[in-house]
Write a protein that holds these residues in place. Structure first.
Motif, PDB file in Angstrom:
ATOM      1  N   UNK A 542       0.889  -1.350  -0.034  1.00  0.00           N
ATOM      2  CA  UNK A 542      -0.432  -0.089  -0.131  1.00  0.00           C
ATOM      3  C   UNK A 542       0.666   0.808  -0.183  1.00  0.00           C
ATOM      4  N   UNK A 543       0.158   3.141   0.010  1.00  0.00           N
ATOM      5  CA  UNK A 543       1.857   3.632  -0.558  1.00  0.00           C
ATOM      6  C   UNK A 543       0.862   4.498   0.027  1.00  0.00           C
ATOM      7  N   UNK A 545       1.009   7.338   3.114  1.00  0.00           N
ATOM      8  CA  UNK A 545       1.802   9.257   4.040  1.00  0.00           C
ATOM      9  C   UNK A 545       3.207   8.974   3.755  1.00  0.00           C
ATOM     10  N   UNK A 546       3.568   8.259   5.163  1.00  0.00           N
ATOM     11  CA  UNK A 546       5.039   8.235   5.883  1.00  0.00           C
ATOM     12  C   UNK A 546       5.668   7.646   4.409  1.00  0.00           C
ATOM     13  N   UNK A 547       5.144   6.692   3.487  1.00  0.00           N
ATOM     14  CA  UNK A 547       5.660   6.446   2.519  1.00  0.00           C
ATOM     15  C   UNK A 547       6.478   7.716   1.638  1.00  0.00           C
ATOM     16  N   UNK A 548       5.683   8.061   1.427  1.00  0.00           N
ATOM     17  CA  UNK A 548       6.025   8.905   0.267  1.00  0.00           C
ATOM     18  C   UNK A 548       7.027  10.274   0.685  1.00  0.00           C
ATOM     19  N   UNK A 549       7.340  10.260   2.425  1.00  0.00           N
ATOM     20  CA  UNK A 549       7.640  11.509   2.637  1.00  0.00           C
ATOM     21  C   UNK A 549       9.319  10.639   3.347  1.00  0.00           C
ATOM     22  N   UNK A 550       9.460   9.279   3.328  1.00  0.00           N
ATOM     23  CA  UNK A 550      10.392   8.520   3.104  1.00  0.00           C
ATOM     24  C   UNK A 550      10.849   8.850   1.731  1.00  0.00           C
ATOM     25  N   UNK A 551      10.326   8.453   0.922  1.00  0.00           N
ATOM     26  CA  UNK A 551      11.303   8.729  -0.367  1.00  0.00           C
ATOM     27  C   UNK A 551      11.098  10.004  -0.963  1.00  0.00           C
ATOM     28  N   UNK A 552      10.612  11.438  -0.266  1.00  0.00           N
ATOM     29  CA  UNK A 552      10.654  12.074  -0.918  1.00  0.00           C
ATOM     30  C   UNK A 552      12.789  11.909  -0.212  1.00  0.00           C
ATOM     31  N   UNK A 553      12.401  11.531   1.295  1.00  0.00           N
ATOM     32  CA  UNK A 553      14.335  12.078   1.671  1.00  0.00           C
ATOM     33  C   UNK A 553      15.239  10.946   0.563  1.00  0.00           C
ATOM     34  N   UNK A 554      14.254  10.605   0.534  1.00  0.00           N
ATOM     35  CA  UNK A 554      15.839   9.434  -0.464  1.00  0.00           C
ATOM     36  C   UNK A 554      16.730   9.830  -1.591  1.00  0.00           C
ATOM     37  N   UNK A 555      15.024  10.582  -2.354  1.00  0.00           N
ATOM     38  CA  UNK A 555      15.708  11.055  -3.387  1.00  0.00           C
ATOM     39  C   UNK A 555      16.496  12.640  -3.081  1.00  0.00           C
ATOM     40  N   UNK A 556      16.093  12.869  -1.804  1.00  0.00           N
ATOM     41  CA  UNK A 556      16.486  14.386  -1.783  1.00  0.00           C
ATOM     42  C   UNK A 556      18.511  13.740  -0.924  1.00  0.00           C
ATOM     43  N   UNK A 557      18.490  13.208  -0.210  1.00  0.00           N
ATOM     44  CA  UNK A 557      19.389  12.164   0.128  1.00  0.00           C
ATOM     45  C   UNK A 557      20.489  12.135  -1.018  1.00  0.00           C
ATOM     46  N   UNK A 558      19.850  11.432  -2.532  1.00  0.00           N
ATOM     47  CA  UNK A 558      20.869  10.753  -3.283  1.00  0.00           C
ATOM     48  C   UNK A 558      21.196  11.879  -4.546  1.00  0.00           C
ATOM     49  N   UNK A 559      20.153  13.369  -4.230  1.00  0.00           N
ATOM     50  CA  UNK A 559      20.560  14.012  -5.424  1.00  0.00           C
ATOM     51  C   UNK A 559      21.052  15.126  -5.184  1.00  0.00           C
ATOM     52  N   UNK A 560      22.034  15.101  -3.515  1.00  0.00           N
ATOM     53  CA  UNK A 560      22.497  16.314  -2.719  1.00  0.00           C
ATOM     54  C   UNK A 560      23.652  15.638  -2.711  1.00  0.00           C
ATOM     55  N   UNK A 561      23.968  13.894  -2.794  1.00  0.00           N
ATOM     56  CA  UNK A 561      25.048  13.516  -2.538  1.00  0.00           C
ATOM     57  C   UNK A 561      25.508  12.757  -3.582  1.00  0.00           C
ATOM     58  N   UNK A 562      25.075  12.419  -4.704  1.00  0.00           N
ATOM     59  CA  UNK A 562      25.707  11.870  -5.744  1.00  0.00           C
ATOM     60  C   UNK A 562      25.076  12.476  -7.070  1.00  0.00           C
TER      61      UNK A 562
END
Length: 566
Positions: A542-543, A545-562
């Motif tokens: 299932x999808x 709100x928390x999963x959306x927030x977690x994926x957004x943070x994963x994107x942010x981390x990858x975007x900044x570091x990589x």
């Protein structure tokens, strides 16, 4: 310097001399708002004598004058006189038409017909399509000046036609009196126009005119930087040919390149950025004072040539299609497009120098790409997401690096400067914590769509990093919301539905099939169509709100570091 000043009306002005637009003057540029305001002041709200300011001319011979200030107004008045003449001819008042034409064209002392107002920059359009009594005979290319003249001419024709039509349709005017009423109204407009009052200032020679032209700007006249620079260059580069004015033609090519672009660029900004890419850092308002001292007669030709060449580079930076980038230069095109998306200008002097060096064969594509990537990634982090503000240090840094690239003697020197650029940009990037805190504010829904292009840019960057493949060209991809936008009516917020963690790119066909389906149905369709789903999506039943927030943070981390790391 001898100066004569007299108070005259337009009728006296036109009957007492012949006037020409000198080389240093800017092209005709009145827009429809200027024309409407002039018509309203002179015709609709006719208050009798109406003062339209000063007109400054210099003597070129017996009854011959070059215009220093007042060209735009005198050209506009001439256009309206031509429209009145043609309308009087059309309604059968040939004598009045011929009387008006004598203020537009009359025989000179050699008994040869000559236009009272002569301009070379819009030849033959102005003469043949507007001033001529009768149908035009010559083909004329429509550049930006001709288009401005055409627009003014057509708008005046509309105003005068509306006047005629209002009389013809007025039930209070007897049919037998219509022609006489039209004649009277047109004569009234003519007389109002010819009664306009000006202060005519006459100078002795052209050198005085150049000085007055610059002085007028310091006293509040609306002269742009480009007008002053053109005046300064023209003063030093006297024409040597009777058949062609090379200086004027080169300046025309600059204006056509810059002003002809669909991008939001101006000749003033171009000149400022061009200067910063070659010389010392200056704010725009101080530029002409310094330029005037530095660019002497011996430098004028080279400086003009540099502007001609840089105009093409400058437009290529802003108007991506104008650059005609090849498939091998796709990364260059992508970086320039991104910088335009971020709406940043500070980097332009540096990018201009880099492009100039690249086009001149001083650096290879790989180095050019690398430098642009550093700049693109910096402004994604610094400008597009965290909205940092520079105190001016970044602008001066870019200008300094651009100047050093311009002065560099080899590719190796420029490579060292690009390495220094990378170091300086890395010192200024926001912290990872700040970036990760602000990236969730980048959202897109049908209702909140202002950031759609930036959201799409980020999703494309993520897809490229994840080596995602698509069944269509990336230009035709659309944004899909995993938790559907219909959830907005079920208590979800725009900031949750529109967050990056809830978004993926899919083809238009796939988007249609997904529509408002449940999450598991969407996931099945995506897997069956070959989409490579991130683990957090692929493993989810299932999808939330928390999963959306977690994926957004994963994107942010990858975007900044990589992905956007410098």
């Amino acid at each position: 310097m001898k100066i004569e000043s007299t108070d005259v009306d337009i009728r006296t002005l036109l009957t007492s001399g012949y006037y020409s637009v000198p080389r240093f003057q800017r092209p005709y540029s009145w827009d429809q708002e200027n024309i409407r305001e002039f018509w309203d002041d002179v015709v609709r709200d006719n208050l009798g004598d109406y003062f339209i300011g000063s007109m400054v001319v210099y003597k070129k011979g017996d009854q011959r004058f070059g215009i220093v200030d007042g060209q735009q107004r005198l050209t506009t008045i001439t256009i309206l006189l031509c429209v009145l003449r043609d309308t009087l001819e059309a309604v059968g008042e040939q004598n009045l038409a011929l009387g008006l034409h004598a203020l537009i064209e009359r025989n000179n002392i050699d008994n040869e017909p000559e236009y009272v107002l002569a301009t070379e920059s819009s030849y033959p359009y102005f003469q043949d399509n507007i001033q001529k009594y009768g149908e035009p005979e010559l083909e004329a290319e429509l550049h930006f000046e001709e288009k401005s003249l055409q627009s003014a001419h057509e708008l005046f024709r509309k105003f005068v036609k509306d006047l005629v039509n209002s009389i013809e349709s007025d039930p209070t005017v007897p049919a037998a009196d219509i022609r006489q009423t039209i004649k009277g109204k047109l004569a009234e407009v003519r007389d109002s126009l010819l009664a306009l009052s000006v202060i005519l200032v006459k100078l002795d020679d052209e050198d005085d005119a150049y000085l007055i032209f610059e002085t007028l700007n310091t006293r509040g006249k609306d002269l742009a930087l480009s007008d002053l620079v053109k005046n300064h260059i023209t003063k030093h580069l006297k024409t040597k040919s009777a058949s062609i004015d090379h200086t004027k033609e080169k300046w025309r090519s600059i204006l056509e390149t810059i002003e002809g672009s669909p991008a939001e660029i101006s000749t003033d900004n171009f000149i400022h950025h061009c200067w910063l890419s070659r010389y010392e850092y200056l704010p725009a308002k101080k530029l002409f004072k310094v330029l005037k001292k530095r660019i002497k007669k011996k430098d004028a030709k080279e400086f003009l040539e540099s502007l001609v060449a840089d105009a093409k580079h400058y437009r290529s930076i802003h108007d991506i299609s104008y650059g005609k980038w090849t498939k091998q230069e796709s990364q260059v095109e992508a970086s320039l497009s991104a910088l335009m998306l971020f709406r940043v200008k500070q980097q332009i002097p540096c990018v201009l120098s880099l492009l100039r060096a690249y086009r001149n064969g001083l650096i290879k594509k790989r180095l050019f790409e690398r430098a642009l990537l550093y700049i693109e990634r910096f402004h994604f982090l610094f400008t597009a997401i965290t909205s940092q503000r520079s105190s001016g240090g970044i602008s001066s840094m870019y200008a300094s690096l651009g100047r050093r690239i311009f002065e560099a003697g080899s590719s190796s020197d420029i490579s060292d400067i690009v390495s220094e650029l990378r170091i300086k940009l890395r010192e200024r990037i926001p912290s990872e914590e700040e970036f990760r805190a602000l990236l969730p504010e980048l959202i897109f829904t049908n209702q909140v769509s202002k950031q759609r292009l930036l959201v799409r840019y980020v999703l494309l960057g993520i897809s490229k990093y994840e080596k995602q493949s698509y069944p269509v060209d990336v230009q035709h991809l659309t944004i899909e919301h995993l938790a559907p936008q219909s959830n907005l009516s079920n208590g979800w917020e725009e900031a949750e539905i529109g967050q990056l963690g809830n978004l993926i790119l899919v083809s238009e066909d796939t988007n249609q099939r997904l529509m408002n389906k449940a999450f598991l149905e969407k996931k099945e369709i995506l897997i069956n169509e070959g989409y490579k789903l991130p683990t957090i999506i692929a493993d989810a039943d299932k999808w939330t709100r928390d999963m959306i927030s977690d994926r957004t943070d994963d994107i942010a981390q990858t975007a900044y570091q990589q992905i956007w790391a410098i």
